[in-house]
Design an enzyme around this catalytic site. Sequence first.
Site, PDB file in Angstrom:
ATOM      1  N   ILE B 203       0.853  -1.183   0.000  1.00 40.81           N
ATOM      2  CA  ILE B 203       0.000   0.000   0.000  1.00 40.81           C
ATOM      3  C   ILE B 203       0.885   1.227   0.000  1.00 40.81           C
ATOM      4  O   ILE B 203       1.818   1.337   0.803  1.00 40.81           O
ATOM      5  CB  ILE B 203      -0.881   0.012   1.271  1.00 40.81           C
ATOM      6  CG1 ILE B 203      -1.836  -1.174   1.230  1.00 40.81           C
ATOM      7  CG2 ILE B 203      -1.639   1.337   1.413  1.00 40.81           C
ATOM      8  CD1 ILE B 203      -2.266  -1.651   2.598  1.00 40.81           C
ATOM      9  N   LYS B 204       0.568   2.155  -0.894  1.00 45.16           N
ATOM     10  CA  LYS B 204       1.335   3.396  -0.965  1.00 45.16           C
ATOM     11  C   LYS B 204       0.437   4.573  -0.645  1.00 45.16           C
ATOM     12  O   LYS B 204      -0.591   4.775  -1.291  1.00 45.16           O
ATOM     13  CB  LYS B 204       1.906   3.569  -2.373  1.00 45.16           C
ATOM     14  CG  LYS B 204       2.683   4.859  -2.526  1.00 45.16           C
ATOM     15  CD  LYS B 204       2.738   5.314  -3.971  1.00 45.16           C
ATOM     16  CE  LYS B 204       3.367   6.686  -4.095  1.00 45.16           C
ATOM     17  NZ  LYS B 204       3.298   7.214  -5.460  1.00 45.16           N
ATOM     18  N   VAL B 205       0.821   5.350   0.354  1.00 48.84           N
ATOM     19  CA  VAL B 205       0.087   6.582   0.668  1.00 48.84           C
ATOM     20  C   VAL B 205       1.086   7.727   0.831  1.00 48.84           C
ATOM     21  O   VAL B 205       2.297   7.518   0.841  1.00 48.84           O
ATOM     22  CB  VAL B 205      -0.753   6.434   1.964  1.00 48.84           C
ATOM     23  CG1 VAL B 205      -1.943   5.506   1.746  1.00 48.84           C
ATOM     24  CG2 VAL B 205       0.104   5.956   3.122  1.00 48.84           C
TER      25      VAL B 205
END
Lengths: 306, 306, 306, 306, 306
Positions: B203-205
């Site tokens: 997951i990339k935030v």
Amino acid sequence: MTPRVREILSWYGADNPGTLTNLARIMNHGRLAGTGKMVILPVDQGFEHGPARTFGMNPDGYDPAYHVQLAIESGCNAYAAPLGALEVVARDFAGEIPLILKINNSDTLYGDKRPISALTSYIDDALRLGCVGIGFTIYPGSGERKHMYEEIAEASRLAKQAGLVVVIWSYARGEQISKEGETAIDVISYAAHIAAQLGAHIIKVKPPSSHIEQPAAAKVYQEQGIKVATMADRIRHVVQACFAGKRIVIFSGGDSKTTDVLLKEVSELAQGGGFGSIMGRNAFQRPKAESIKLLQDVMDTFAGKK
Amino acid sequence: MTPRVREILSWYGADNPGTLTNLARIMNHGRLAGTGKMVILPVDQGFEHGPARTFGMNPDGYDPAYHVQLAIESGCNAYAAPLGALEVVARDFAGEIPLILKINNSDTLYGDKRPISALTSYIDDALRLGCVGIGFTIYPGSGERKHMYEEIAEASRLAKQAGLVVVIWSYARGEQISKEGETAIDVISYAAHIAAQLGAHIIKVKPPSSHIEQPAAAKVYQEQGIKVATMADRIRHVVQACFAGKRIVIFSGGDSKTTDVLLKEVSELAQGGGFGSIMGRNAFQRPKAESIKLLQDVMDTFAGKK
Amino acid sequence: MTPRVREILSWYGADNPGTLTNLARIMNHGRLAGTGKMVILPVDQGFEHGPARTFGMNPDGYDPAYHVQLAIESGCNAYAAPLGALEVVARDFAGEIPLILKINNSDTLYGDKRPISALTSYIDDALRLGCVGIGFTIYPGSGERKHMYEEIAEASRLAKQAGLVVVIWSYARGEQISKEGETAIDVISYAAHIAAQLGAHIIKVKPPSSHIEQPAAAKVYQEQGIKVATMADRIRHVVQACFAGKRIVIFSGGDSKTTDVLLKEVSELAQGGGFGSIMGRNAFQRPKAESIKLLQDVMDTFAGKK
Amino acid sequence: MTPRVREILSWYGADNPGTLTNLARIMNHGRLAGTGKMVILPVDQGFEHGPARTFGMNPDGYDPAYHVQLAIESGCNAYAAPLGALEVVARDFAGEIPLILKINNSDTLYGDKRPISALTSYIDDALRLGCVGIGFTIYPGSGERKHMYEEIAEASRLAKQAGLVVVIWSYARGEQISKEGETAIDVISYAAHIAAQLGAHIIKVKPPSSHIEQPAAAKVYQEQGIKVATMADRIRHVVQACFAGKRIVIFSGGDSKTTDVLLKEVSELAQGGGFGSIMGRNAFQRPKAESIKLLQDVMDTFAGKK
Amino acid sequence: MTPRVREILSWYGADNPGTLTNLARIMNHGRLAGTGKMVILPVDQGFEHGPARTFGMNPDGYDPAYHVQLAIESGCNAYAAPLGALEVVARDFAGEIPLILKINNSDTLYGDKRPISALTSYIDDALRLGCVGIGFTIYPGSGERKHMYEEIAEASRLAKQAGLVVVIWSYARGEQISKEGETAIDVISYAAHIAAQLGAHIIKVKPPSSHIEQPAAAKVYQEQGIKVATMADRIRHVVQACFAGKRIVIFSGGDSKTTDVLLKEVSELAQGGGFGSIMGRNAFQRPKAESIKLLQDVMDTFAGKK
């Protein structure tokens, strides 16, 4: 296999043995095994309301393993969650409790006048994760109702072919329904009936109030003297609306409540012939021992032990 | 295979050995091999912002071969790019670094109130190009969220069947979220949680600010005393929101920054338990030697060597 | 096979031998065979502008056979047209010139704020008609860009599997782009880059003006001193924007012009490194001998003979 | 097989022998067999205008058998109708006359600013009913043109694979076209050209007026001195717009007219090189003997016997 | 097999023996067996109006078994219901009465200006439940008519392949039709004709009034002296509008009425050549003995015994 479970299975004459097997697995698991009653632990509120609002009060809940353990230890009939949360636990807890994959979800980062959830997983996912069934939310009253009914019709057809159980969460809401009307007795029983007609094996609705929303319905309730004064009356009416009681209808716990208020409500649900509860936040937001105690009290109420 | 990599793989019990193999390939490649940390070089800004704005300051970057070489030489764990850019390099650099196909993209020649990217490539393309996974951007908060969640649900299902890794870029934005709210801690952790529930492996935030956007969330943060004062606190919170740390969460570098500012931020990301960075413009817009130095400093920070 | 053609083919390492064969067929046909330059005759203006506006000034052009003969006699590399026009000539001229099926088209009986063409034929049609490739128009900047990018992504995937060449006509237009902006250097190079990222083998754009449309881009052009003063500068920049020149970029002739103006422009295109021209109305609306002369002059310019 | 029919078939070099066989069946049936001219009886007005408005003046027409018999007895080349009407007669009249299944239809219980018909049957239906082809209506100028062009592109591809003939009814209408413009010569010839480009074997348009709708077209008609004064001139122009006469173009009868007016118009259609008529209401709303006489007079006019 | 049933079957020459067998099953079942007349019991009002409004006045009706028994005991030709209700009874009553699966449904929790029902089940469901046919509601006049016609076109094609009978409920309504116009004779006969053209085997409409809605139709009714004064006249006209009586047309009972009013109307339906009735609320909302008596009186009226 108890006579009651056999009786309930007999209402599902159109289903294949695969689906009956999975329905029996739910009814024969946990503290309520064999009674024909059921309590299910659903944990999709992280998706629906955000993680902090859901797990902030009991941070153990950030871990999906916590919930499946809670469901097992308290003796729930099944545990329901979205794809990601089940992917975390499915292998480690394989065969320990019936799993229900909640295949559609909403979040609250955008509010729509025409509510509809997104399909976030599907039948194949339920099968590869070892689930006994799928869960699906419909919003009767939404401008997107056609879209939703067709999504569940298609998913349900495939689920039944694959021997899975279909659980429909039916929450009426939309531009032409007042806030109070969302839990009105006529609306709740209508929403439950729609879920039954869509082919649900298990129907989940909110406990209804005595408010009547639609004028055309109000006329009939009055003329026919349909009893809706007490919660037990109303539950009886909702169950009747689901093919005269030939479908399993269970009720949600709703917002956080005190234990006393909650158990009183559950007592009325049971008294009215409800088949059980599906209780999320009211369970897992409490400390573990307390939530196990609560869930078991609820189960015992449905079992007639309280 | 290090114990840490084995441990991380153990969180993905629902995945087939094919996907685990590809996830291991990412974790076992480059300067951070075996640490369970990762730095990925993504180059989709040419599509997102236009070629001159992206490569004008370092014209070597017009050539996709430049980037894959930069990723290899600096020791990145993987290189991510859209279809066209990968098609240019996939044969010449076959087997030299794990590739991630960014399967959806936006451009800035049209701005939409309901943001959604276009699906520009698909699972088959990832396979024929020898990629280890796919990348996909969602915009929680967009009026098109249902559409996007269903696109990634379908792509993810197929990717997992094919043994690919699924990386979700989760950027909340939309009509009901303020500009400041896009990086608010409640929104970022919510967006990360949604990606986790959608089945992302990675997951990339964006790094979150201490702002809290939603009133209903603010109430809980305050009542429960959730710590969000420092970046490390916030990173810890975001990682927790992803199944209590059982999903890999990495952070983007964002706008161009000075090296000092950037490395300080990375240090906080690492301190808070972030699994790594995905750093594009801040890397490739610098001269090559400088960008290799920067990327390696970032890696060393995550490796605890700095 | 000349070294230059081999070199160009080497940029397409992701393609199967079928597609390389067809790309080579285009480059090895006609007056420019082996040079790596190309001139294509496209005749879709009957659909786009209506038959009288297109063929009224040279009525021989009502017959599709006229155009394919013109392309053959002048030594064009390929002839591109919509389904119906190719169906008329495909059997009679089988094997005489590479054909490109223009699979989407617009007409001017309705003008839309969100421009998008209709898919009027498909991969199967290209194969049964013996074509070497497909042509597709995108309008970056249109509110329908997602729709279009996904149409070409799907068509392109199937075309590449079938060994066909993909030619993208990329014309930016839409509600947020000014009329002047449609040919602005930043917009043209952005549109060309998008086509490259979408996986085009050959990219067709209009010759750019020195206007810069987007403020964020203007800043970079100025700061970095990107040269856009002369047409040759601009062509060089556009070609660079397509993976540092590793994709074939050709330029349209646009509105009817005098021969002198046209040849001057072509000379600049060639000087800037353009790979060729795709010239419709400026060719076939002239009397046949004149148009053959013009096309050959254009070819000779690209071949460096003029 | 007459030389003229052979010649016409030679224009369809892209079609398989199955389609040529069915095209030949149309041209070799009835009173005009072998002439290369055709008169088709279409009866879809019950759907389009309602049954009473269509059949009220000759109630025998309520029975689909009446029409197919009328077509047979008068010597029409083919009979065209929607699904239901063909289902009534297909078995009883199997092999007696070529049938064309009209696969899309509109009704007048709702009027739309963006006209588009509904797909009411498909290729499989045409095959199981023994039809030689399909009929399809497009409305160039409608905001739904992309949708329609793609419907016919897909249906046409499947029809051609199955050896069926494709007949396109092309009626321009929409928000940007005036009522008068719907039959303007520039619009009719444009609509016919679009149908040709979409791959129609037979194109049906209305007889054009001398009005010119689009300013950009008017300029060309004037500059190039395109003749549109007489109906014969205009018909010649429309036929030219369909690949220089290499596609079969037929004309509708339109509103009810007196026999004299009608035959005069047909005479002009024939004089201008029209390939025939498709005549519905003007035929079947008359008493049977009268309509047979009229149809045969029309045929004889096209055959040059009148 | 009576001569009349054979005659009716002869009108369906395009159908396969499977469909004819099922159509014969309907006509050869119950009190009207062999007469070519039919009375069908439909129970979808729970979905359409809500359970209390539908079953409150005779609570036995909450149980789907009640209705199928009522249909059997009264001697109906068939019983029609949505998916859920049929799933409850299909196994227990297998082979006792022809079943029709109503595959689309609407509810009244949301009212739409562009009415369209949701597809809640499909051909596969009809087959697995042992049904003889499917039922489908269209709303000609709705802005969604294209959508609906295409849904039934597709469902009908598949149903016919599978040997099922297609019953279309055709109720005109929409923004351009007045409330009174919904039952106008021109609109009812038009709606019936559309259903016939869409390929229905059995068409269900409401009994028409003498009102004429559309001016263009009114003109023809007057000029041609079409008789619409009495109900019998109008029924004759509607039947004629369905291919001169070559399709089975049946009429709904509509709102609750007194027995006398109802039987008088049925007598007129029979007199006008109606093929039967489809009677829901007027039957099952009465006490069982009374509803059996009523249904049998209706049947005897159609059989000419009254």
